[in-house]
Design an enzyme around this catalytic site. Structure first.
Site, PDB file in Angstrom:
ATOM      1  N   HIS A  53      18.063  98.762  57.688  1.00  0.00           N
ATOM      2  CA  HIS A  53      17.028  99.632  57.122  1.00  0.00           C
ATOM      3  C   HIS A  53      15.943  99.932  58.154  1.00  0.00           C
ATOM      4  CE1 HIS A  53      18.510  99.782  53.069  1.00  0.00           C
ATOM      5  NE2 HIS A  53      18.489  98.463  52.916  1.00  0.00           N
ATOM      6  N   GLU A  70      21.392 102.470  51.469  1.00  0.00           N
ATOM      7  CA  GLU A  70      21.974 101.129  51.370  1.00  0.00           C
ATOM      8  C   GLU A  70      23.373 101.090  51.987  1.00  0.00           C
ATOM      9  OE1 GLU A  70      20.449  98.458  50.467  1.00  0.00           O
ATOM     10  OE2 GLU A  70      18.621  99.432  49.765  1.00  0.00           O
ATOM     11  N   HIS A  73      21.880  93.518  57.254  1.00  0.00           N
ATOM     12  CA  HIS A  73      21.718  94.665  56.346  1.00  0.00           C
ATOM     13  C   HIS A  73      20.253  95.103  56.295  1.00  0.00           C
ATOM     14  CE1 HIS A  73      22.155  96.990  52.533  1.00  0.00           C
ATOM     15  NE2 HIS A  73      20.938  96.508  52.311  1.00  0.00           N
ATOM     16  N   GLU A  74      19.341  94.130  56.137  1.00  0.00           N
ATOM     17  CA  GLU A  74      17.910  94.456  56.094  1.00  0.00           C
ATOM     18  C   GLU A  74      17.444  95.057  57.419  1.00  0.00           C
ATOM     19  OE1 GLU A  74      16.303  94.518  53.384  1.00  0.00           O
ATOM     20  OE2 GLU A  74      17.880  93.531  52.240  1.00  0.00           O
TER      21      GLU A  74
END
Length: 421
Positions: A282, A358, A278-279
């Site tokens: 970004h 997100e 997930h990070e």
């Protein structure tokens, strides 16, 4: 005049507090749709009755405090102005013939200390609340140390900004906001660059991830995502909180992938890999650069609006607010009040953009690790650890949630899985 302003502000604040109390504690907003009851998105499925009770109680109090705290801060700024405290702080400066930065430092210290003391009971109650519900594990001396560090960091950065700001206002009272906005670009980038190596270590201890097998798997994911990363950092948070977190911070050569040790202790390897993916999403989606661009644009817009509002307010209410001119340092509480209001008013838009980013990062993580069950269990664990609401009331979501609600995130996982099938 002063009495009238004070009474009006208190009445408005009282009405606002009553309305927010009714909305948060007595409205029927939030909850789980009937169609989702009994599914993995239903907190009754993955939380105990005790956890559900604590989550509902804690969320309501926390949300109410959020909506009260910022307007209360505006009230404090107004009090400082209409009582003449701001002028008094300026008149107490013992170095009238010294440099502007020294004079500003004395004034800003007095102002900051007063605000710190007035808001301290509210800050302490938030800490006490978090500790009472088992979120915080931090002892008072450690919490107080973090507060003092935060005070001095805020004081130092604000002093630089205020000194430059009032110098620009003195040079060009009508166009100061343009140059101020442009100067905020390198200053903000500089702060983001030094944060991981200078600011963050003042609060916590960072170490290279001790689980080298897990680090290898995370770095393998990073390589698949074409992310130049050589290390993953672990931050010791066990003595401060039971909450879970992981993030990417900094820019350029100072960027870091960071995992809280609470996350390492509580989540499974597959769940940690999902969070890391997930990070990385970004990074791949270049959200940090969009964030910098958005911050610059909103800062310039906010400064422009402040430059329009301050002279108008001073011309109309300056006598009651004890402000003689815009370029006097005692007008600073009005500047803080306006910018704080603009930030609060714009938070639904900035939160909406953040929630979109997100969601994109979640979608990328699902593509990279292809483990929807790990995604769902991660969201469930995050909810339990933070005693978060799965589906908060609408105003709470608009003003507080920079991430999608857990209900939305779990539904999105289900939708992504169906699409692939």
């Amino acid at each position: 005049m002063v009495k009238k302003y004070g009474i009006t502000a208190l009445l408005l604040f009282g009405v606002y507090v009553f309305v927010m109390y009714v909305y948060i504690f007595h409205s029927n907003s939030g909850g789980i749709p009937e169609s989702l009851k009994g599914t993995v998105a239903d907190p009754h499925v993955f939380m105990s009755e005790h956890e559900l009770y604590l989550s509902e109680e804690y969320s309501k109090i926390k949300n109410f405090l959020f909506f009260v705290a910022t307007p209360f801060e505006w009230l404090v700024y107004l009090f400082i102005l209409i009582t003449g405290l701001s002028q008094a702080f300026e008149s107490w400066i013992p170095m009238k013939n010294k440099s502007a930065i020294l004079q500003n430092a004395v004034y800003l210290f007095l102002l900051s200390l007063f605000i710190f003391i007035v808001l301290f009971p509210l800050d302490y109650y938030s800490y006490f609340l978090s500790k009472s519900y088992g979120i915080s594990t931090q002892i008072f001396t450690s919490w107080m140390r973090d507060n003092v560090i935060g005070f001095w960091i805020s004081f130092g950065t604000t002093l630089v900004i205020v000194t430059v700001l009032y110098w620009l206002i003195n040079k060009n009272p009508k166009k100061w906001w343009i140059n101020a906005g442009l100067l905020m670009i390198p200053f903000s980038i500089f702060l983001m660059f030094i944060q991981p190596v200078v600011i963050d270590p003042l609060y916590n201890d960072f170490y290279p991830l001790t689980n080298k097998e897990l680090e290898t798997k995370i770095l393998t994911l990073a390589e698949q995502a074409n992310i130049p990363a050589n290390h993953v950092y672990e931050v010791i948070m066990t003595e401060k909180t039971n909450a879970l977190n992981a993030y990417v911070t900094g820019i350029g050569s100072n960027s870091r992938i960071v995992l809280w040790d609470t996350t390492l202790n509580r989540l499974s390897e597959s769940e940690i890999l999902f969070i890391m993916a997930h990070e990385m999403g970004h990074y791949v989606e270049k959200h940090i650069y969009f964030g910098i661009a958005g911050y610059i644009l909103t800062t310039i817009l906010g400064l422009w609006l402040t430059a329009k509002l301050m002279p108008w307010i001073i011309a109309r209410f300056g006598r009651g607010l004890k402000i003689k001119r815009i370029n006097a340092i005692h007008s600073l509480p009005l500047f803080f009040l306006i910018t704080s209001f603009l930030l609060f008013a714009s938070s639904p838009l900035s939160n909406y953009i953040s929630r979109y980013q997100e969601t994109r990062a979640d979608e990328y993580a699902l593509q990279l690790v292809a483990d929807p069950s790990a995604a769902v269990s991660t969201f469930q664990e995050l909810t339990k650890a933070g005693l978060n609401e799965v589906n908060p009331p609408l105003l709470v979501k608009w003003f507080r949630y920079s991430h999608p609600t857990m209900l939305e995130r779990i539904i999105n996982v289900a939708n992504e899985t169906r699409t692939k099938e």
